[in-house]
Design a protein around this motif. Sequence first.
Motif, short mmCIF file in Angstrom:
data_model
loop_
_atom_site.label_atom_id
_atom_site.label_comp_id
_atom_site.label_asym_id
_atom_site.label_seq_id
_atom_site.Cartn_x
_atom_site.Cartn_y
_atom_site.Cartn_z
N TYR A 86 0.84 -1.20 0.00
CA TYR A 86 0.00 0.00 0.00
C TYR A 86 0.87 1.25 0.00
CZ TYR A 86 -3.21 3.58 1.60
OH TYR A 86 -3.94 4.74 1.74
N LYS A 87 0.39 2.27 -0.77
CA LYS A 87 1.07 3.56 -0.83
C LYS A 87 0.09 4.66 -0.47
CE LYS A 87 4.36 2.27 -4.46
NZ LYS A 87 4.89 2.63 -5.80
N MET A 88 0.57 5.62 0.25
CA MET A 88 -0.25 6.78 0.59
C MET A 88 -0.18 7.77 -0.57
SD MET A 88 0.66 7.40 4.62
CE MET A 88 -0.51 8.76 4.67
N GLU A 89 -1.31 8.06 -1.18
CA GLU A 89 -1.38 8.96 -2.33
C GLU A 89 -1.69 10.37 -1.86
OE1 GLU A 89 -0.62 8.12 -5.28
OE2 GLU A 89 -0.55 5.92 -5.09
N PHE A 90 -0.93 11.36 -2.41
CA PHE A 90 -1.16 12.76 -2.12
C PHE A 90 -1.48 13.48 -3.44
CE2 PHE A 90 1.45 11.25 1.31
CZ PHE A 90 0.84 11.81 2.43
N MET A 91 -1.78 14.71 -3.35
CA MET A 91 -2.07 15.53 -4.54
C MET A 91 -0.82 15.68 -5.40
SD MET A 91 -4.44 18.52 -2.88
CE MET A 91 -4.64 19.29 -4.48
N PRO A 97 5.31 5.16 -0.19
CA PRO A 97 5.11 3.72 0.02
C PRO A 97 5.12 3.36 1.51
CG PRO A 97 7.35 4.13 -0.69
CD PRO A 97 6.64 5.46 -0.76
N MET A 98 4.25 2.47 1.88
CA MET A 98 4.17 1.99 3.27
C MET A 98 4.93 0.66 3.35
SD MET A 98 2.58 4.44 4.65
CE MET A 98 2.23 3.75 6.26
N ASN A 99 6.22 0.80 3.49
CA ASN A 99 7.08 -0.38 3.54
C ASN A 99 6.84 -1.18 4.82
OD1 ASN A 99 8.25 0.28 1.07
ND2 ASN A 99 9.84 1.53 2.07
N PRO A 100 7.15 -2.47 4.80
CA PRO A 100 7.08 -3.27 6.03
C PRO A 100 8.01 -2.67 7.09
CG PRO A 100 7.31 -4.68 4.12
CD PRO A 100 7.53 -3.28 3.63
N SER A 101 7.56 -2.75 8.33
CA SER A 101 8.34 -2.16 9.43
C SER A 101 8.28 -3.06 10.66
CB SER A 101 7.80 -0.76 9.79
OG SER A 101 6.48 -0.85 10.27
N GLY A 102 9.30 -2.89 11.48
CA GLY A 102 9.36 -3.59 12.76
C GLY A 102 9.71 -2.63 13.86
N SER A 103 9.12 -2.83 15.03
CA SER A 103 9.34 -1.91 16.16
C SER A 103 9.80 -2.72 17.38
CB SER A 103 8.06 -1.15 16.51
OG SER A 103 7.65 -0.36 15.41
N LEU A 104 10.73 -2.17 18.08
CA LEU A 104 11.22 -2.74 19.33
C LEU A 104 11.01 -1.71 20.44
CD1 LEU A 104 12.79 -4.86 21.04
CD2 LEU A 104 14.89 -3.66 20.35
N GLY A 105 10.36 -2.16 21.51
CA GLY A 105 10.11 -1.25 22.63
C GLY A 105 10.55 -1.87 23.95
N THR A 296 12.20 0.23 12.52
CA THR A 296 12.99 -0.04 11.32
C THR A 296 12.07 -0.39 10.17
OG1 THR A 296 14.83 -0.85 12.68
CG2 THR A 296 14.83 -1.44 10.34
N TYR A 297 12.33 0.23 8.97
CA TYR A 297 11.56 -0.07 7.77
C TYR A 297 12.35 -1.05 6.89
CZ TYR A 297 8.23 3.61 8.84
OH TYR A 297 7.27 4.37 9.44
N PHE A 298 11.65 -2.01 6.36
CA PHE A 298 12.27 -2.99 5.47
C PHE A 298 11.86 -2.70 4.04
CE2 PHE A 298 11.29 -4.94 9.57
CZ PHE A 298 12.56 -5.32 9.98
N GLY A 299 12.73 -2.13 3.28
CA GLY A 299 12.41 -1.79 1.90
C GLY A 299 13.48 -0.90 1.30
N ALA A 302 13.12 4.41 2.73
CA ALA A 302 12.83 4.55 4.16
C ALA A 302 11.51 5.24 4.37
CB ALA A 302 13.95 5.32 4.86
N GLY A 303 10.75 4.75 5.31
CA GLY A 303 9.48 5.38 5.62
C GLY A 303 9.66 6.52 6.60
N MET A 304 8.57 7.16 6.86
CA MET A 304 8.59 8.29 7.79
C MET A 304 8.48 7.75 9.22
SD MET A 304 6.20 11.69 7.78
CE MET A 304 4.71 10.70 7.78
N ASN A 305 9.47 8.02 10.01
CA ASN A 305 9.52 7.53 11.39
C ASN A 305 9.25 8.69 12.33
OD1 ASN A 305 9.94 6.24 13.78
ND2 ASN A 305 12.07 5.67 13.38
N MET A 306 8.09 8.64 13.00
CA MET A 306 7.71 9.70 13.94
C MET A 306 7.76 9.22 15.40
SD MET A 306 4.50 11.31 11.83
CE MET A 306 4.30 12.59 13.04
#
Length: 434
Positions: A86-91, A97-105, A296-299, A302-306
């Motif tokens: 899936y990709k986030m479409e803008f004007m 692109p919404m790449n696969p991601s993993g989170s460690l907390g 971490t994004y897998f792709g 790099a995705g947007m990390n907030m």
Amino acid sequence: MRIIKQLVLLSGVVSLSLGLGAQNSSQEGTMQLSLEQAQQIALEHNYTLQNASLDVRKAELARWESIASLLPTVAASFDYQNMCGYKMEFMQGISIPMNPSGSLGITTSLGYNGAQFVALVMSRISQEMADLTLQQNEQTLGSQVKNIYTSILVMERTVTLLDSNLANMERLERSTQETVRVGAAEQTDADKLSVQVATLRNSINSARRSLQMLYNSLSLQLGVPFDGKVELTTPLNQLVSIDDAGALVSENFDINRNYNYQLLKKSEELSQQQIMMAWMNYSPTVAIFHQYSSKTYFGKEAGMNMTPPNMVGVQLSWNIFQSGSRMAKVREAKIDHEKTLNSQQQAVDALKVQHKQLCYNLVTALDDYRIQDANLEVSQRVFNNTAEKYKYGRASSLEVTNASTELLSAQSNYIQAVMSVIQAQIELEELLNK
């Protein structure tokens, strides 16, 4: 005989009350046991004491659980997300692109309130009560072993006395039968002595069966079944010490040494902490935490990390109003504490009265022992004198029978007096925690 019935009942009660198990192994030969050795073996194998020891360990673990509640906790989490392309479409044709991601907390947190510290104190008191209960059970078991150990010695003494009486009566019976054979005595005289001999034999057989039951009860208390012979090495006169019993009566009663009183004091401390626990419902709860996060994004892109990598926070929560329920719990705890104090004072008064009663029982038992000891000596002399007269025709068979019956009664009363002294001494020693 009354003493035999009481000893049989004692052996049955001890066996049932202890409920001790037996090991599968058996031994051969002769086991020699002093009183101290028998008590030590019982302490090592008694299942009730083993459970009490487990309760102590359980109380220790509960205390460490309370301590652990004051230590920081660390929690880790990991998650993986896949948006399936899936990709986030803008004007203006812009897409992300919404790449696969993993989170460690990793989260470290601390939380405190007043109830935790009160619980820590209560767990310590509970551990001390478990220790006292274990010591009290050890004391009770030692008294039970001493009681039945002494009962065996007393029963053996009874059998010895009965055997001596039987030997004397059998000699008289043989001489009487010989006298009847030559026509110098009536057959009824020999018959009376035969009945007396048969009665003595029956009493001896009953005493020996009771003695075996007592040995079985001792084996159960020790937790070590023994198929061979058991020899008790501590003499009866060492257990029945008039001087020691007299000194025990004159000893002051230090109630602080009594296990029941010590447990009551711990219960009173516990009820005080229950009041503190109720007051802690008014205290706030403070929580401190630190959170570390890594995404971490897998792709290819790099995705947007907030997500911030580190976050620290403090939280204070305080229940301001609960419609008076907390104050009601405080008052309930105070009432329970007052009830505990009343029960404690009642128990103290009862222990003091019990001490006086046990001292009275021991003094009475000692007086009766002295009387029965003298009576036994006199009855033995009377029987010997009557039996000697009977040989020369100066006493009737009825007089011999009466003298024998009186001697049996004197022996029974003597044995009962010995048991009364020992039991009264054991009860007083247990109360004084000697």
